[in-house]
Design an enzyme around this catalytic site. Sequence first.
Site, PDB file in Angstrom:
ATOM      1  N   CYS A  42       0.853  -1.188   0.000  1.00 31.45           N
ATOM      2  CA  CYS A  42       0.000   0.000   0.000  1.00 31.45           C
ATOM      3  C   CYS A  42       0.887   1.236   0.000  1.00 31.45           C
ATOM      4  O   CYS A  42       1.877   1.284   0.735  1.00 31.45           O
ATOM      5  CB  CYS A  42      -0.891  -0.022   1.248  1.00 31.45           C
ATOM      6  SG  CYS A  42      -2.025   1.372   1.331  1.00 31.45           S
ATOM      7  N   GLU A  71      -8.811  -0.727  -2.998  1.00 35.51           N
ATOM      8  CA  GLU A  71      -9.135   0.707  -3.103  1.00 35.51           C
ATOM      9  C   GLU A  71     -10.497   1.012  -2.472  1.00 35.51           C
ATOM     10  O   GLU A  71     -10.649   2.042  -1.798  1.00 35.51           O
ATOM     11  CB  GLU A  71      -9.087   1.182  -4.553  1.00 35.51           C
ATOM     12  CG  GLU A  71      -7.722   1.021  -5.240  1.00 35.51           C
ATOM     13  CD  GLU A  71      -6.545   1.534  -4.433  1.00 35.51           C
ATOM     14  OE1 GLU A  71      -6.693   2.513  -3.681  1.00 35.51           O
ATOM     15  OE2 GLU A  71      -5.459   0.928  -4.543  1.00 35.51           O
ATOM     16  N   HIS A  74     -10.251   1.373   1.187  1.00 28.96           N
ATOM     17  CA  HIS A  74      -9.747   2.684   1.622  1.00 28.96           C
ATOM     18  C   HIS A  74     -10.879   3.700   1.782  1.00 28.96           C
ATOM     19  O   HIS A  74     -10.811   4.579   2.632  1.00 28.96           O
ATOM     20  CB  HIS A  74      -8.752   3.247   0.594  1.00 28.96           C
ATOM     21  CG  HIS A  74      -7.345   2.784   0.787  1.00 28.96           C
ATOM     22  ND1 HIS A  74      -6.673   2.899   1.980  1.00 28.96           N
ATOM     23  CD2 HIS A  74      -6.456   2.226  -0.076  1.00 28.96           C
ATOM     24  CE1 HIS A  74      -5.444   2.425   1.849  1.00 28.96           C
ATOM     25  NE2 HIS A  74      -5.277   1.998   0.605  1.00 28.96           N
TER      26      HIS A  74
END
Length: 175
Positions: A101, A144, A147
Amino acid sequence: MPILPRTEFGNPILRREAKRVPEKFLKTKEFENLVRAMFQTCRMLGVGLAAPQIGVPLQLAVLEVPAGDGRSRDRGYPATVLVNPKIVAHSAKKVLGWEGCLSCPGMRGEVPRYAWVKVKYTNESGEEKTVTVRSFPAKVFQHEIDHLNGLVYIDRMKDFKKLITEKEYIRLMSR
Ligand code: ZN
């Protein structure tokens, strides 16, 4: 355009659910510039970038998997802007794979992820899209979208012995 500074693990913005992108924001110059800068940073450093990783608390992410990327046995995945994405269906089983990441430089972890996911999102032109993605791109989508919900890959890990440094990861992969 310079690479955008990134927030890192420990920054509270990465632990909060991001806000929905208002439809009217998609038509602004500010949005266009933000997406362009995010793609540039993403391409320099990896295959995906979510807005909270650059300190913007919005449900917005960009991704692009180049063809021939060693991690993807298929043809890669084209440049995609995800606005307000949601996973609406997924495989029954998860598969283990290594992830890194941009918000945690120098580390890798082995993370279980759905083998395929069906994702609904709005694109940069305001169009509603539904796609089914599998293999490596499916991991990128899941990483993603996490996140945008205040989750990072270590939250998904089952075995913390599989949290390793980049140096050891390279050594492991070259065996
Ligand atoms: Zn990440």
